[in-house]
Design a protein around this motif. Sequence first.
Motif, mmCIF file in Angstrom:
data_model
loop_
_atom_site.group_PDB
_atom_site.id
_atom_site.type_symbol
_atom_site.label_atom_id
_atom_site.label_comp_id
_atom_site.label_asym_id
_atom_site.label_seq_id
_atom_site.Cartn_x
_atom_site.Cartn_y
_atom_site.Cartn_z
ATOM 1 N N LYS A 1 0.806 -1.212 0.000
ATOM 2 C CA LYS A 1 0.000 0.000 0.000
ATOM 3 C C LYS A 1 0.846 1.271 0.000
ATOM 4 O O LYS A 1 0.426 2.304 -0.522
ATOM 5 C CB LYS A 1 -0.943 0.013 1.213
ATOM 6 C CG LYS A 1 -1.894 1.202 1.243
ATOM 7 C CD LYS A 1 -2.885 1.086 2.391
ATOM 8 C CE LYS A 1 -3.867 2.265 2.360
ATOM 9 N NZ LYS A 1 -4.882 2.152 3.429
ATOM 10 N N ALA A 2 2.032 1.230 0.587
ATOM 11 C CA ALA A 2 2.870 2.423 0.732
ATOM 12 C C ALA A 2 3.934 2.471 -0.362
ATOM 13 O O ALA A 2 4.652 1.502 -0.592
ATOM 14 C CB ALA A 2 3.527 2.450 2.106
ATOM 15 N N PHE A 3 4.028 3.623 -1.016
ATOM 16 C CA PHE A 3 5.019 3.834 -2.063
ATOM 17 C C PHE A 3 5.683 5.187 -1.856
ATOM 18 O O PHE A 3 5.186 6.039 -1.114
ATOM 19 C CB PHE A 3 4.363 3.808 -3.452
ATOM 20 C CG PHE A 3 3.753 2.485 -3.820
ATOM 21 C CD1 PHE A 3 4.488 1.536 -4.506
ATOM 22 C CD2 PHE A 3 2.438 2.196 -3.469
ATOM 23 C CE1 PHE A 3 3.923 0.317 -4.847
ATOM 24 C CE2 PHE A 3 1.865 0.975 -3.805
ATOM 25 C CZ PHE A 3 2.615 0.033 -4.504
ATOM 26 N N ILE A 4 6.815 5.382 -2.532
ATOM 27 C CA ILE A 4 7.478 6.683 -2.523
ATOM 28 C C ILE A 4 7.422 7.255 -3.933
ATOM 29 O O ILE A 4 7.377 6.504 -4.912
ATOM 30 C CB ILE A 4 8.940 6.586 -2.034
ATOM 31 C CG1 ILE A 4 9.766 5.672 -2.947
ATOM 32 C CG2 ILE A 4 9.009 6.109 -0.599
ATOM 33 C CD1 ILE A 4 11.240 5.647 -2.609
ATOM 34 N N PRO A 5 7.393 8.588 -4.074
ATOM 35 C CA PRO A 5 7.423 9.176 -5.411
ATOM 36 C C PRO A 5 8.648 8.692 -6.196
ATOM 37 O O PRO A 5 9.750 8.607 -5.658
ATOM 38 C CB PRO A 5 7.506 10.680 -5.124
ATOM 39 C CG PRO A 5 6.843 10.838 -3.792
ATOM 40 C CD PRO A 5 7.231 9.608 -3.020
ATOM 41 N N GLY A 6 8.444 8.365 -7.452
ATOM 42 C CA GLY A 6 9.507 7.826 -8.290
ATOM 43 C C GLY A 6 9.562 6.315 -8.335
ATOM 44 O O GLY A 6 10.231 5.731 -9.193
ATOM 45 N N GLU A 7 8.856 5.651 -7.420
ATOM 46 C CA GLU A 7 8.847 4.189 -7.374
ATOM 47 C C GLU A 7 7.890 3.635 -8.432
ATOM 48 O O GLU A 7 6.927 4.280 -8.836
ATOM 49 C CB GLU A 7 8.415 3.734 -5.978
ATOM 50 C CG GLU A 7 8.569 2.244 -5.724
ATOM 51 C CD GLU A 7 8.267 1.863 -4.283
ATOM 52 O OE1 GLU A 7 8.301 0.658 -3.978
ATOM 53 O OE2 GLU A 7 8.001 2.770 -3.459
ATOM 54 N N SER B 1 10.001 3.912 1.712
ATOM 55 C CA SER B 1 9.358 2.780 1.059
ATOM 56 C C SER B 1 9.117 1.656 2.047
ATOM 57 O O SER B 1 9.929 1.395 2.938
ATOM 58 C CB SER B 1 10.228 2.263 -0.093
ATOM 59 O OG SER B 1 9.696 1.076 -0.623
ATOM 60 N N ALA B 2 8.000 0.974 1.875
ATOM 61 C CA ALA B 2 7.718 -0.172 2.725
ATOM 62 C C ALA B 2 8.707 -1.305 2.482
ATOM 63 O O ALA B 2 8.917 -2.151 3.342
ATOM 64 C CB ALA B 2 6.301 -0.671 2.463
ATOM 65 N N HIS B 3 9.363 -1.312 1.309
ATOM 66 C CA HIS B 3 10.369 -2.342 1.048
ATOM 67 C C HIS B 3 11.589 -2.191 1.955
ATOM 68 O O HIS B 3 12.353 -3.127 2.152
ATOM 69 C CB HIS B 3 10.832 -2.267 -0.408
ATOM 70 C CG HIS B 3 9.888 -2.906 -1.366
ATOM 71 N ND1 HIS B 3 9.270 -4.102 -1.115
ATOM 72 C CD2 HIS B 3 9.447 -2.503 -2.573
ATOM 73 C CE1 HIS B 3 8.495 -4.426 -2.142
ATOM 74 N NE2 HIS B 3 8.574 -3.464 -3.037
ATOM 75 N N ALA B 4 11.789 -0.962 2.486
ATOM 76 C CA ALA B 4 12.977 -0.712 3.305
ATOM 77 C C ALA B 4 12.862 -1.304 4.698
ATOM 78 O O ALA B 4 13.809 -1.327 5.453
ATOM 79 C CB ALA B 4 13.225 0.785 3.407
ATOM 80 N N LEU B 5 11.693 -1.797 5.030
ATOM 81 C CA LEU B 5 11.462 -2.351 6.362
ATOM 82 C C LEU B 5 11.044 -3.795 6.282
ATOM 83 O O LEU B 5 10.340 -4.195 5.359
ATOM 84 C CB LEU B 5 10.376 -1.528 7.082
ATOM 85 C CG LEU B 5 10.699 -0.051 7.318
ATOM 86 C CD1 LEU B 5 9.455 0.684 7.776
ATOM 87 C CD2 LEU B 5 11.808 0.103 8.304
ATOM 88 N N SER B 6 11.480 -4.564 7.239
ATOM 89 C CA SER B 6 11.083 -5.962 7.273
ATOM 90 C C SER B 6 9.795 -6.115 8.065
ATOM 91 O O SER B 6 9.578 -5.419 9.056
ATOM 92 C CB SER B 6 12.187 -6.801 7.945
ATOM 93 O OG SER B 6 13.397 -6.696 7.225
ATOM 94 N N PRO B 7 8.921 -7.006 7.652
ATOM 95 C CA PRO B 7 7.681 -7.200 8.412
ATOM 96 C C PRO B 7 7.979 -7.730 9.805
ATOM 97 O O PRO B 7 8.970 -8.441 10.027
ATOM 98 C CB PRO B 7 6.928 -8.254 7.567
ATOM 99 C CG PRO B 7 7.973 -8.934 6.742
ATOM 100 C CD PRO B 7 9.029 -7.902 6.493
#
Length: 320
Positions: free
Chosen positions: A195-201, A311-317
């Motif tokens: 659900k979470a993105f950063i501009p440019g992604e 970015s949500a990818h930068a964090l581990s669940p």
Amino acid sequence: MFEEKFTNFNVNLNTLSRTNTFSNGDLITGHISFDLSKETEITSLTMKLKGNVNVHWSIAGGGGRKSRRRRKNYSAKVELFSFKSVILQENCAVGGTPKLQPGRHVYPISCQLPRGDFPSSFRGVHGQILYTLTVGINRPWHLSKDFVTELNFVHHIDTNQPELWAPLSGSNRMTLSCLWWAPGPITMTVSTEKKAFIPGETAKIICEFSNASSRTATPKVKLQQKQTFYTANRVHRRMVSRVLANITGDRVHAHTSNVHTEIMLTIPSSASFTVSNCSFIDVDYNIEVSLCVKASHDLTVLCPIILCDTSAHALSPPLL
């Protein structure tokens, strides 16, 4: 004249991040510099840090020659914070107003943004969220000369929330109307990785289509931004929708089923962050996936997303 005495005025701020942004509680440091062509009396050099929200729109009151008089205006504003400090000030005890000599002058500046739940900077169609640092030069018997620097303020959203990196999914179906026979349905299922993105992604949209009708369907993907502006207590509102990016996928031919496709949609790097913590302005985003069929309404699925600075990818669940 001011411009004859003061030249090359600059406000230089030390960057805290590669994106040159500031946030809640950050210490802002840097220096101001200017050149003087002749000796000049200065009452004070001041610095003001300010955050404001302003909205305004108007609606025509009807036709006719007097329509302009009947226009209804709506507005609201709030001051998020404002405080002032002194860089240089006269000292009456030791001789009064200081005189600055011709040449180059450099003064360090330092101030701290307050802590609070402040929204990200935003400029919209009917309003703005604005953060500024203003340096004022005050001279005897003259109006203050102000130099305004706009700050790019970012509200950090906590992306360490499971719902932000969990996949989104939605589905829809329709059956085309026909006078002679009952055609099969058109169905679609859409999902995004998070659900979470950063501009440019780039967002990957995974689609499953089935088209049991006799017509070809064309998938289209849009990134929609919705700006909503409110008056006090949200009594009145004005909404504006904008399409920031769009892409068309491969056609889904008639009488086909279980068509799997992935559509890549790049979010513009200039897109503003989501705003959900402001009384007068909301900024929301949707990824809209539509199947367009000639001579019929579109079949649509909406995936609400947020744009943030991490970015949500930068964090581990989190571990279960």
